[in-house]
Design an enzyme around this catalytic site. Sequence first.
Site, PDB file in Angstrom:
ATOM      1  N   SER A 107       0.826  -1.217   0.209  1.00  0.00           N
ATOM      2  CA  SER A 107       0.052  -0.210   0.010  1.00  0.00           C
ATOM      3  C   SER A 107       0.711   1.152  -0.058  1.00  0.00           C
ATOM      4  O   SER A 107       1.954   1.086   0.920  1.00  0.00           O
ATOM      5  CB  SER A 107      -0.703  -0.013   0.992  1.00  0.00           C
ATOM      6  OG  SER A 107      -1.496   1.310   1.216  1.00  0.00           O
ATOM      7  N   TYR A 130      -3.220   5.421  -4.278  1.00  0.00           N
ATOM      8  CA  TYR A 130      -4.316   5.933  -4.607  1.00  0.00           C
ATOM      9  C   TYR A 130      -5.067   7.045  -5.461  1.00  0.00           C
ATOM     10  O   TYR A 130      -3.611   7.772  -6.444  1.00  0.00           O
ATOM     11  CB  TYR A 130      -4.839   7.050  -3.536  1.00  0.00           C
ATOM     12  CG  TYR A 130      -4.755   5.852  -2.045  1.00  0.00           C
ATOM     13  CD1 TYR A 130      -6.081   5.501  -1.785  1.00  0.00           C
ATOM     14  CD2 TYR A 130      -3.617   5.467  -0.896  1.00  0.00           C
ATOM     15  CE1 TYR A 130      -6.270   4.430  -0.717  1.00  0.00           C
ATOM     16  CE2 TYR A 130      -3.736   4.995  -0.137  1.00  0.00           C
ATOM     17  CZ  TYR A 130      -4.696   4.023   0.435  1.00  0.00           C
ATOM     18  OH  TYR A 130      -4.506   3.212   1.579  1.00  0.00           O
ATOM     19  N   THR A 156      -6.644   2.336  -6.300  1.00  0.00           N
ATOM     20  CA  THR A 156      -7.670   1.981  -5.928  1.00  0.00           C
ATOM     21  C   THR A 156      -8.512   3.264  -6.509  1.00  0.00           C
ATOM     22  O   THR A 156      -8.614   4.290  -6.184  1.00  0.00           O
ATOM     23  CB  THR A 156      -7.211   2.625  -4.256  1.00  0.00           C
ATOM     24  OG1 THR A 156      -6.304   1.828  -4.006  1.00  0.00           O
ATOM     25  CG2 THR A 156      -8.623   2.152  -3.619  1.00  0.00           C
ATOM     26  N   LYS A 252      -9.424  -1.556  -8.604  1.00  0.00           N
ATOM     27  CA  LYS A 252      -9.424  -1.919  -7.258  1.00  0.00           C
ATOM     28  C   LYS A 252     -10.597  -0.963  -6.926  1.00  0.00           C
ATOM     29  O   LYS A 252      -9.723   0.234  -6.865  1.00  0.00           O
ATOM     30  CB  LYS A 252      -8.230  -2.414  -6.203  1.00  0.00           C
ATOM     31  CG  LYS A 252      -9.064  -2.677  -5.208  1.00  0.00           C
ATOM     32  CD  LYS A 252      -7.785  -3.175  -3.854  1.00  0.00           C
ATOM     33  CE  LYS A 252      -8.237  -3.685  -3.116  1.00  0.00           C
ATOM     34  NZ  LYS A 252      -9.105  -1.961  -2.200  1.00  0.00           N
ATOM     35  N   HIS A 276     -14.315  -1.885  -1.420  1.00  0.00           N
ATOM     36  CA  HIS A 276     -12.989  -1.137   0.382  1.00  0.00           C
ATOM     37  C   HIS A 276     -13.404  -2.211   1.893  1.00  0.00           C
ATOM     38  O   HIS A 276     -13.141  -1.309   2.637  1.00  0.00           O
ATOM     39  CB  HIS A 276     -12.680   0.035   0.130  1.00  0.00           C
ATOM     40  CG  HIS A 276     -11.455   1.053   0.280  1.00  0.00           C
ATOM     41  ND1 HIS A 276     -10.860   1.523  -0.631  1.00  0.00           N
ATOM     42  CD2 HIS A 276     -10.649   0.535   1.240  1.00  0.00           C
ATOM     43  CE1 HIS A 276      -9.774   1.962   0.015  1.00  0.00           C
ATOM     44  NE2 HIS A 276      -9.605   1.343   1.336  1.00  0.00           N
TER      45      HIS A 276
HETATM   46  C1  GLV Z   1      -7.132   2.627   3.215  1.00  0.00           C
HETATM   47  O1  GLV Z   1      -7.446   2.350   2.278  1.00  0.00           O
HETATM   48  C2  GLV Z   1      -8.399   2.631   4.420  1.00  0.00           C
HETATM   49  O2  GLV Z   1      -9.315   2.470   3.944  1.00  0.00           O
HETATM   50  O3  GLV Z   1      -8.287   2.685   5.341  1.00  0.00           O
END
Ligand code: GLV
Length: 387
Positions: A107, A130, A156, A252, A276
Amino acid sequence: MPVITCIEDLKRIYRRRVPKMFYDYAETGSWTEQTFRENSSDFAQIRLRQRIAVDMTGRGTRSAMIGQDVAMPVALAPVGLTGMQSADGEIKAARAAEKFGVPFTLSTMSICSIEDVAAHVTKPFWFQIYTLNDDDFNRRILDRARAAGCSALVITVDLQILGQRHKDIKNGMSAPPKFTLPVLMDLATKWGWGIEMLQTKRRFFGNIVGHVEGISDPSSLSAWTAEKFDPALNWDKIKKLMDMWGGKVILKGILDPEDAEKAASAGADAIVVSNHGGRQLDGALSSIRMLPQIAAAVGGGTEVWMDGGIRSGQDVLKALALGAKGVMIGRAFVYGLGAMGEAGVTRALEVIQKELETSMALSGETQVSGLGRHNVLVPNGFLDGYS
Ligand code: GLV
């Protein structure tokens, strides 16, 4: 060494060992947590079709994800703050994944930096980004990921703004934690975690601190998202990011067939059907419920994967049977990491593989490529009960 027979065993140890703030960070959904809960409870509604007298010799879970050979079609999802669940957590998880033969995704919001992880593994891993409003940061971080040999980019696409997670606000969640009285009282019971954490220097957002200007509090996820994420995201910007990377891309966070079609036409190598982990739009349907219609809408060269709610090999089987070519796991490996470090991630992967392989055999299948709709029994209305 405790006897671990299932992911739930790892979760119990994880909960005892890791500070509440970080347990809560992983084990939360947004608002009422309905979507978070249903990601798992919807899996439980799907049943497996038992078959007998099928030759189950020579079975295996090997497969491929975006052309990469995998020991089973299960990749480690990008999880923020993994290095707060266990000291040097991203390095431990990446090493466990590499040895096991499944992909690891780092990440952007990791504690260990891209370079740190690259220095501790021998094969390429994947990097997650992101959608930020800072082209200069995007370019620099993608250059770093390329230089570190990352072989795919996970973008993401469901986090332009952060869904509200009540527990994080109440806990004052940050990395590293701020030493308030409740935090200190909790840490006093989590000394195993604390001793390991004192022995590492990796306690900050390693990809961000020192690499990005203008965030009011670099230890706060919510400050970073509010100040740097792009509320004006559109498909042109996603395509620009894909072009900036120029290699394999996984989008994603897609939960709607129309968005899935757009992702496929944009040229994504794979999409991840995902809400998510129930951390963004509370009230959205579970990933497993949305998967079949999205898989049906996407054809051609784009692979359809899913994440959300997977806690067993049976869940993986159900997802593959309902149209996924692969899955990602987040919490299931975090429980292992928090419980037992690298060995815990390995154990989580072993548990899931064993469950998948045995359930395949009892379903009359020897290879994951043979799994399909014929392997599952789905309640009437489960897939088309909402419109
Ligand atoms: C970050 O992507 C989270 O969901 O905390």
